[in-house]
Write a protein that holds these residues in place. Structure first.
Motif, PDB file in Angstrom:
ATOM      1  N   CYS A  47     -13.135   7.116  24.881  1.00  0.00           N
ATOM      2  CA  CYS A  47     -12.326   7.839  25.877  1.00  0.00           C
ATOM      3  C   CYS A  47     -12.653   9.328  25.865  1.00  0.00           C
ATOM      4  O   CYS A  47     -12.963   9.912  26.905  1.00  0.00           O
ATOM      5  CB  CYS A  47     -10.844   7.612  25.607  1.00  0.00           C
ATOM      6  N   ALA A  48     -12.595   9.940  24.696  1.00  0.00           N
ATOM      7  CA  ALA A  48     -12.873  11.378  24.614  1.00  0.00           C
ATOM      8  C   ALA A  48     -14.277  11.702  25.104  1.00  0.00           C
ATOM      9  O   ALA A  48     -14.487  12.649  25.878  1.00  0.00           O
ATOM     10  CB  ALA A  48     -12.692  11.862  23.174  1.00  0.00           C
ATOM     11  N   VAL A  49     -15.243  10.911  24.675  1.00  0.00           N
ATOM     12  CA  VAL A  49     -16.635  11.203  25.027  1.00  0.00           C
ATOM     13  C   VAL A  49     -16.908  10.880  26.493  1.00  0.00           C
ATOM     14  O   VAL A  49     -17.559  11.652  27.201  1.00  0.00           O
ATOM     15  CB  VAL A  49     -17.591  10.425  24.101  1.00  0.00           C
ATOM     16  N   GLY A  50     -16.407   9.742  26.974  1.00  0.00           N
ATOM     17  CA  GLY A  50     -16.618   9.378  28.374  1.00  0.00           C
ATOM     18  C   GLY A  50     -16.031  10.382  29.339  1.00  0.00           C
ATOM     19  O   GLY A  50     -16.568  10.605  30.429  1.00  0.00           O
ATOM     20  N   VAL A  51     -14.931  11.028  28.942  1.00  0.00           N
ATOM     21  CA  VAL A  51     -14.310  12.062  29.779  1.00  0.00           C
ATOM     22  C   VAL A  51     -15.046  13.387  29.649  1.00  0.00           C
ATOM     23  O   VAL A  51     -15.454  14.000  30.644  1.00  0.00           O
ATOM     24  CB  VAL A  51     -12.822  12.236  29.401  1.00  0.00           C
ATOM     25  N   LEU A 163       0.960  20.848  44.650  1.00  0.00           N
ATOM     26  CA  LEU A 163       0.057  21.992  44.802  1.00  0.00           C
ATOM     27  C   LEU A 163      -1.413  21.582  44.939  1.00  0.00           C
ATOM     28  O   LEU A 163      -2.287  22.442  45.068  1.00  0.00           O
ATOM     29  CB  LEU A 163       0.211  22.944  43.606  1.00  0.00           C
ATOM     30  N   LYS A 164      -1.662  20.257  44.893  1.00  0.00           N
ATOM     31  CA  LYS A 164      -3.013  19.720  45.058  1.00  0.00           C
ATOM     32  C   LYS A 164      -3.993  20.380  44.070  1.00  0.00           C
ATOM     33  O   LYS A 164      -5.006  20.972  44.449  1.00  0.00           O
ATOM     34  CB  LYS A 164      -3.489  19.923  46.494  1.00  0.00           C
ATOM     35  N   LEU A 165      -3.658  20.252  42.806  1.00  0.00           N
ATOM     36  CA  LEU A 165      -4.404  20.948  41.763  1.00  0.00           C
ATOM     37  C   LEU A 165      -5.561  20.108  41.203  1.00  0.00           C
ATOM     38  O   LEU A 165      -5.491  18.878  41.164  1.00  0.00           O
ATOM     39  CB  LEU A 165      -3.458  21.317  40.623  1.00  0.00           C
ATOM     40  N   PRO A 166      -6.614  20.784  40.734  1.00  0.00           N
ATOM     41  CA  PRO A 166      -7.766  20.090  40.142  1.00  0.00           C
ATOM     42  C   PRO A 166      -7.502  19.707  38.685  1.00  0.00           C
ATOM     43  O   PRO A 166      -8.063  20.285  37.752  1.00  0.00           O
ATOM     44  CB  PRO A 166      -8.886  21.128  40.261  1.00  0.00           C
ATOM     45  N   VAL A 167      -6.627  18.726  38.489  1.00  0.00           N
ATOM     46  CA  VAL A 167      -6.270  18.300  37.139  1.00  0.00           C
ATOM     47  C   VAL A 167      -6.365  16.784  37.059  1.00  0.00           C
ATOM     48  O   VAL A 167      -6.087  16.069  38.032  1.00  0.00           O
ATOM     49  CB  VAL A 167      -4.848  18.786  36.764  1.00  0.00           C
ATOM     50  N   ILE A 168      -6.774  16.292  35.907  1.00  0.00           N
ATOM     51  CA  ILE A 168      -6.910  14.857  35.673  1.00  0.00           C
ATOM     52  C   ILE A 168      -6.053  14.493  34.467  1.00  0.00           C
ATOM     53  O   ILE A 168      -6.210  15.072  33.385  1.00  0.00           O
ATOM     54  CB  ILE A 168      -8.389  14.476  35.417  1.00  0.00           C
ATOM     55  N   PHE A 169      -5.148  13.569  34.664  1.00  0.00           N
ATOM     56  CA  PHE A 169      -4.283  13.109  33.589  1.00  0.00           C
ATOM     57  C   PHE A 169      -4.906  11.864  32.952  1.00  0.00           C
ATOM     58  O   PHE A 169      -5.143  10.872  33.648  1.00  0.00           O
ATOM     59  CB  PHE A 169      -2.892  12.774  34.124  1.00  0.00           C
ATOM     60  N   VAL A 170      -5.166  11.936  31.663  1.00  0.00           N
ATOM     61  CA  VAL A 170      -5.749  10.806  30.945  1.00  0.00           C
ATOM     62  C   VAL A 170      -4.765  10.355  29.872  1.00  0.00           C
ATOM     63  O   VAL A 170      -4.503  11.084  28.910  1.00  0.00           O
ATOM     64  CB  VAL A 170      -7.096  11.184  30.293  1.00  0.00           C
ATOM     65  N   VAL A 171      -4.198   9.164  30.050  1.00  0.00           N
ATOM     66  CA  VAL A 171      -3.298   8.600  29.052  1.00  0.00           C
ATOM     67  C   VAL A 171      -4.071   7.606  28.202  1.00  0.00           C
ATOM     68  O   VAL A 171      -4.608   6.618  28.719  1.00  0.00           O
ATOM     69  CB  VAL A 171      -2.083   7.913  29.700  1.00  0.00           C
ATOM     70  N   GLU A 172      -4.154   7.898  26.921  1.00  0.00           N
ATOM     71  CA  GLU A 172      -4.809   6.986  25.983  1.00  0.00           C
ATOM     72  C   GLU A 172      -3.742   6.034  25.433  1.00  0.00           C
ATOM     73  O   GLU A 172      -2.990   6.373  24.531  1.00  0.00           O
ATOM     74  CB  GLU A 172      -5.474   7.786  24.861  1.00  0.00           C
ATOM     75  N   ASN A 173      -3.693   4.861  26.005  1.00  0.00           N
ATOM     76  CA  ASN A 173      -2.699   3.863  25.639  1.00  0.00           C
ATOM     77  C   ASN A 173      -3.252   3.013  24.496  1.00  0.00           C
ATOM     78  O   ASN A 173      -3.979   2.046  24.717  1.00  0.00           O
ATOM     79  CB  ASN A 173      -2.369   2.997  26.861  1.00  0.00           C
ATOM     80  N   ASN A 174      -2.891   3.398  23.264  1.00  0.00           N
ATOM     81  CA  ASN A 174      -3.375   2.644  22.109  1.00  0.00           C
ATOM     82  C   ASN A 174      -2.356   1.623  21.606  1.00  0.00           C
ATOM     83  O   ASN A 174      -2.520   1.043  20.541  1.00  0.00           O
ATOM     84  CB  ASN A 174      -3.803   3.589  20.971  1.00  0.00           C
ATOM     85  N   GLY A 175      -1.319   1.423  22.384  1.00  0.00           N
ATOM     86  CA  GLY A 175      -0.367   0.372  22.071  1.00  0.00           C
ATOM     87  C   GLY A 175       0.847   0.788  21.281  1.00  0.00           C
ATOM     88  O   GLY A 175       1.831   0.042  21.216  1.00  0.00           O
ATOM     89  N   TYR A 176       0.794   1.995  20.689  1.00  0.00           N
ATOM     90  CA  TYR A 176       1.902   2.424  19.842  1.00  0.00           C
ATOM     91  C   TYR A 176       2.190   3.909  20.001  1.00  0.00           C
ATOM     92  O   TYR A 176       1.284   4.738  19.930  1.00  0.00           O
ATOM     93  CB  TYR A 176       1.598   2.146  18.365  1.00  0.00           C
ATOM     94  N   ALA A 177       3.460   4.233  20.202  1.00  0.00           N
ATOM     95  CA  ALA A 177       3.934   5.608  20.121  1.00  0.00           C
ATOM     96  C   ALA A 177       4.508   5.760  18.719  1.00  0.00           C
ATOM     97  O   ALA A 177       5.625   5.297  18.464  1.00  0.00           O
ATOM     98  CB  ALA A 177       4.989   5.874  21.181  1.00  0.00           C
TER      99      ALA A 177
END
Length: 322
Positions: A47-51, A163-177
């Protein structure tokens, strides 16, 4: 999406560097050499590297308490990171931040964050700056499945759409909070659908598959840089260790943990994919493994031998005068 052999080698080296770094930190923490708490990123490397392979130093990322992988993928100095985690003066933050607060503004790394759900507002602020100044910079907010329940996340997503901002939200769902399972804590059972409700493109991807992450990020980045606003990616991955080093993980069975490491390893998935497609030879990857292990071992030695911060540095870096 086709990638050159050099790009593939770079991707694997980055993922292997994260894994080796985390393994070394785990050993050092277990032996009592590292102060504070440590949260390992092992299992989420794709995830980190692909992004971050799509980003440069001018783009921004906001991280989480589990931030070593994000730092490495964004290009932070390995020696500086290791010294920071060891609490040494040569660390990226002078040894004052430690594992959960590594930042490197020159690399666009806005900081790991011990506040759950703390990075989305920061990333939105960075994206607002980019839009206001008319640059083509983008911001990425990494968040965990637990952080996706925070009001900060919802407010940030709404503001980004408005505001139509250039932001990407990436949630890393590893199954546990921490130790709370997603099936219990996420009422809708679907994190990405929440983002779609705010009016932005949202998709689920296999976070163990580097190629899936890379492709999804390419689309989101094109929208952001092209002025089409924010996107949301839910990356489903597997956490190889506990919430923190030393976590007994009574909420996970031994069978689950064994399966996580055997079947939920993005490095093994990558090796199998490029091997089956004859894109890279196993010997090339083995050579990278050996080089990375030497690099990380040397970083540990330098961190052990580095000087501690001076007591006189206690009151520096507390306030910034503009």
């Amino acid at each position: 999406m086709q990638m050159s052999r050099e790009t593939l080698r770079t991707a694997y080296r980055q993922m292997r560097t994260i894994r080796a770094f985390e393994d070394a930190v785990n050993r050092a923490f277990s032996s009592g050499e590292i102060p504070g708490f440590v949260h390992l990123y092992s299992g989420q490397e794709a995830c980190a590297v692909g992004v971050c392979m799509h980003l440069d130093d001018h783009d921004y990322i906001g991280s989480t308490h589990r931030g070593h992988g994000h730092c490495i993928a964004k290009g932070c100095d390995i020696d500086g990171m290791m010294m920071e985690i060891f609490g040494k003066a040569g660390g990226l933050c002078g040894g004052k931040g430690g594992s959960m607060h590594i930042a490197d503004i020159e690399r666009g790394m806005l900081g790991a964050n011990a506040i759950v759900g703390g990075s989305p507002p920061l990333a939105v602020g960075a994206a607002l700056t980019a839009k206001t100044l008319g640059t083509d910079r983008v911001a990425v907010a990494f968040t965990g499945d637990g952080g996706s329940n925070q009001g900060t996340m919802f407010e940030a997503m709404n503001m980004a759409v408005v505001l139509k901002l250039p932001v990407i939200f990436v949630v890393e769902n590893n199954g546990y909070a921490e130790g709370t399972g997603v099936d219990y804590a996420i009422g809708s059972r679907d994190i990405a659908s929440r983002a779609a409700g705010f009016g932005m493109p949202a998709e689920h991807i296999d976070g163990l598959d580097f190629f899936a992450v890379y492709a999804a990020m390419a689309e989101a980045l094109a929208r952001a840089r092209g002025g089409s606003g924010p996107s949301f990616i839910e990356s489903r991955c597997v956490r190889h260790h506990g919430h923190y080093c030393g976590d007994p993980q009574g909420y996970r069975s031994k069978e689950e943990l064994q399966a996580a490491r055997a079947n939920g390893d993005p490095l093994l998935h990558f090796r199998a994919r490029v091997g089956a497609s004859a894109l890279l030879e196993a010997t090339e990857l083995d050579t990278i493994d050996a080089e990375v292990e030497q690099q990380i071992a040397a970083a540990v030695v330098r961190a052990r031998e580095a000087a501690d911060p001076s007591p006189s540095a206690l009151l520096t870096d507390v306030y910034l005068s503009y």
